[in-house]
Design a protein around this motif. Structure first.
Motif, mmCIF file in Angstrom:
data_model
loop_
_atom_site.group_PDB
_atom_site.id
_atom_site.type_symbol
_atom_site.label_atom_id
_atom_site.label_comp_id
_atom_site.label_asym_id
_atom_site.label_seq_id
_atom_site.Cartn_x
_atom_site.Cartn_y
_atom_site.Cartn_z
ATOM 1 N N PHE A 43 29.120 96.237 58.967
ATOM 2 C CA PHE A 43 30.332 95.723 57.861
ATOM 3 C C PHE A 43 31.377 97.002 57.929
ATOM 4 O O PHE A 43 31.018 98.064 57.521
ATOM 5 C CB PHE A 43 29.617 95.820 56.269
ATOM 6 C CG PHE A 43 30.385 95.448 55.393
ATOM 7 C CD1 PHE A 43 31.216 94.103 55.455
ATOM 8 C CD2 PHE A 43 30.825 96.033 54.217
ATOM 9 C CE1 PHE A 43 32.149 93.764 54.398
ATOM 10 C CE2 PHE A 43 31.620 95.829 53.151
ATOM 11 C CZ PHE A 43 32.521 94.832 53.571
ATOM 12 N N CYS A 44 32.581 96.303 58.044
ATOM 13 C CA CYS A 44 33.649 97.048 57.899
ATOM 14 C C CYS A 44 33.695 98.451 58.781
ATOM 15 O O CYS A 44 34.564 99.118 58.964
ATOM 16 C CB CYS A 44 33.934 97.736 56.674
ATOM 17 S SG CYS A 44 34.618 96.433 55.713
ATOM 18 N N ASP A 66 38.741 89.125 52.956
ATOM 19 C CA ASP A 66 38.314 88.334 53.984
ATOM 20 C C ASP A 66 37.196 88.580 55.066
ATOM 21 O O ASP A 66 36.267 87.996 55.211
ATOM 22 C CB ASP A 66 39.421 88.308 54.870
ATOM 23 C CG ASP A 66 40.878 87.419 54.497
ATOM 24 O OD1 ASP A 66 40.502 86.279 53.863
ATOM 25 O OD2 ASP A 66 41.690 87.776 54.893
ATOM 26 N N GLU A 67 37.216 90.007 54.937
ATOM 27 C CA GLU A 67 36.009 90.571 55.636
ATOM 28 C C GLU A 67 34.598 90.464 55.015
ATOM 29 O O GLU A 67 33.693 90.178 55.511
ATOM 30 C CB GLU A 67 36.188 92.112 55.936
ATOM 31 C CG GLU A 67 35.053 92.666 56.580
ATOM 32 C CD GLU A 67 35.164 92.845 58.042
ATOM 33 O OE1 GLU A 67 34.379 93.085 58.839
ATOM 34 O OE2 GLU A 67 36.516 92.339 58.599
ATOM 35 N N VAL A 68 34.839 90.646 53.514
ATOM 36 C CA VAL A 68 33.719 90.294 52.844
ATOM 37 C C VAL A 68 33.188 89.007 52.972
ATOM 38 O O VAL A 68 32.033 88.574 52.964
ATOM 39 C CB VAL A 68 33.931 90.782 51.458
ATOM 40 C CG1 VAL A 68 32.643 90.186 50.446
ATOM 41 C CG2 VAL A 68 34.210 92.227 51.198
ATOM 42 N N ALA A 102 33.416 86.077 47.176
ATOM 43 C CA ALA A 102 33.892 87.283 47.856
ATOM 44 C C ALA A 102 34.604 88.153 47.064
ATOM 45 O O ALA A 102 34.749 89.422 47.343
ATOM 46 C CB ALA A 102 34.680 86.767 49.172
ATOM 47 N N ALA A 103 35.240 87.600 46.026
ATOM 48 C CA ALA A 103 36.303 88.584 45.196
ATOM 49 C C ALA A 103 35.361 89.137 44.405
ATOM 50 O O ALA A 103 35.599 90.510 44.104
ATOM 51 C CB ALA A 103 37.164 87.457 44.502
ATOM 52 N N ARG A 104 34.269 88.780 43.953
ATOM 53 C CA ARG A 104 33.285 89.271 43.042
ATOM 54 C C ARG A 104 32.539 90.486 43.884
ATOM 55 O O ARG A 104 32.487 91.785 43.345
ATOM 56 C CB ARG A 104 32.172 88.509 42.519
ATOM 57 C CG ARG A 104 32.822 87.388 41.250
ATOM 58 C CD ARG A 104 31.613 86.784 40.402
ATOM 59 N NE ARG A 104 30.829 86.090 41.636
ATOM 60 C CZ ARG A 104 31.111 84.848 41.770
ATOM 61 N NH1 ARG A 104 32.148 84.242 41.195
ATOM 62 N NH2 ARG A 104 30.189 84.079 42.588
ATOM 63 N N GLU A 105 32.254 90.162 45.064
ATOM 64 C CA GLU A 105 31.503 91.108 45.896
ATOM 65 C C GLU A 105 32.477 92.321 46.123
ATOM 66 O O GLU A 105 32.122 93.576 46.341
ATOM 67 C CB GLU A 105 31.051 90.532 47.034
ATOM 68 C CG GLU A 105 30.000 91.359 47.950
ATOM 69 C CD GLU A 105 28.851 91.977 47.022
ATOM 70 O OE1 GLU A 105 28.114 92.917 47.527
ATOM 71 O OE2 GLU A 105 28.379 91.274 46.357
ATOM 72 N N SER A 106 33.667 92.018 46.540
ATOM 73 C CA SER A 106 34.649 92.929 46.967
ATOM 74 C C SER A 106 35.023 93.982 45.708
ATOM 75 O O SER A 106 35.019 95.329 45.692
ATOM 76 C CB SER A 106 35.975 92.367 47.184
ATOM 77 O OG SER A 106 35.828 91.696 48.512
ATOM 78 N N PHE A 130 42.159 91.943 45.667
ATOM 79 C CA PHE A 130 41.022 91.167 46.247
ATOM 80 C C PHE A 130 41.244 89.918 46.575
ATOM 81 O O PHE A 130 40.290 88.996 46.681
ATOM 82 C CB PHE A 130 39.770 91.106 45.167
ATOM 83 C CG PHE A 130 39.403 92.594 44.609
ATOM 84 C CD1 PHE A 130 38.976 93.565 45.594
ATOM 85 C CD2 PHE A 130 39.520 92.884 43.279
ATOM 86 C CE1 PHE A 130 38.585 94.771 45.299
ATOM 87 C CE2 PHE A 130 39.055 94.111 42.932
ATOM 88 C CZ PHE A 130 38.739 95.161 44.071
ATOM 89 N N GLY A 131 42.389 89.628 46.865
ATOM 90 C CA GLY A 131 43.036 88.258 47.515
ATOM 91 C C GLY A 131 42.369 88.019 48.973
ATOM 92 O O GLY A 131 42.141 88.897 49.654
ATOM 93 N N ILE A 132 42.581 86.729 49.226
ATOM 94 C CA ILE A 132 42.231 86.311 50.720
ATOM 95 C C ILE A 132 43.676 86.009 51.280
ATOM 96 O O ILE A 132 44.324 85.599 50.681
ATOM 97 C CB ILE A 132 41.368 84.970 50.509
ATOM 98 C CG1 ILE A 132 40.121 85.122 49.833
ATOM 99 C CG2 ILE A 132 40.934 84.613 51.999
ATOM 100 C CD1 ILE A 132 39.084 85.918 50.286
ATOM 101 N N THR A 133 43.775 86.439 52.474
ATOM 102 C CA THR A 133 44.772 86.346 53.002
ATOM 103 C C THR A 133 44.711 85.850 54.348
ATOM 104 O O THR A 133 43.633 85.458 54.722
ATOM 105 C CB THR A 133 45.593 87.924 53.345
ATOM 106 O OG1 THR A 133 44.654 88.538 54.086
ATOM 107 C CG2 THR A 133 45.809 88.473 51.840
#
Length: 154
Positions: A43-44, A66-68, A102-106, A130-133
């Motif tokens: 991861f990352c 996005d990665e999350v 994903a936002a919660r996990e981020s 924590f947005g998705i792009t």
């Protein structure tokens, strides 16, 4: 949180990348059957290397979620479906619940890094990123096919 710590993390990340590459080659060499194995990358790892070992740059990236999302297995993907129409590959994309997860996990990742003193805490009232792009230059996934699907507000 220092340049020395970043340099140490970068050296460690590069060593892990070498170990992962060797592992991935072994997995592919031992594969049998018609489906390629999928040795998940750490991861990352690539983001951390590109950021020079600076964890804050990784989690502050506008497309970190996005990665999350991808690492959670909830990003865009191809899956085998078998139903009355037969067996075939189908494309699947994230739904609103996936974006929220994903936002919660981020946010959880950020809070854990802050609690361990690896990144500074956000200032009171400072908005989280924590947005998705759109697809990132770090990502090894396919481009997002539905730019009209906006993630829900968090």
């Amino acid at each position: 949180m220092s340049p020395e710590a970043d340099a140490t993390r970068l050296r460690t990340a590069r060593r892990i990348e070498e170990e992962y590459d060797a592992y991935s080659e072994r997995v592919y060499a031992q594969a049998t059957g018609t489906v390629d194995p999928d040795p998940q990358h750490p991861f990352c790892l690539y983001r951390l290397i590109k950021a020079g070992g600076n964890i804050q740059h990784v989690v502050d990236a506008p497309d970190f979620a996005d990665e999350v999302l991808d690492h959670m297995g909830r990003g865009y993907r191809e899956e085998i479906a078998s139903d009355e129409d037969g067996t075939r590959w189908v494309s699947r994309g994230p739904e609103a619940a996936d974006y929220r997860a994903a936002a919660r996990e981020s946010a959880h990742i950020r809070s854990q890094l802050e609690a361990r003193g690896l990144i500074p805490p956000r200032a009171q009232g400072q908005a989280g990123g924590f947005g998705i792009t759109s697809p990132s230059s770090f990502s090894r996934t396919e481009p997002r096919p539905d730019p009209d699907l906006d993630p829900p507000p968090f």
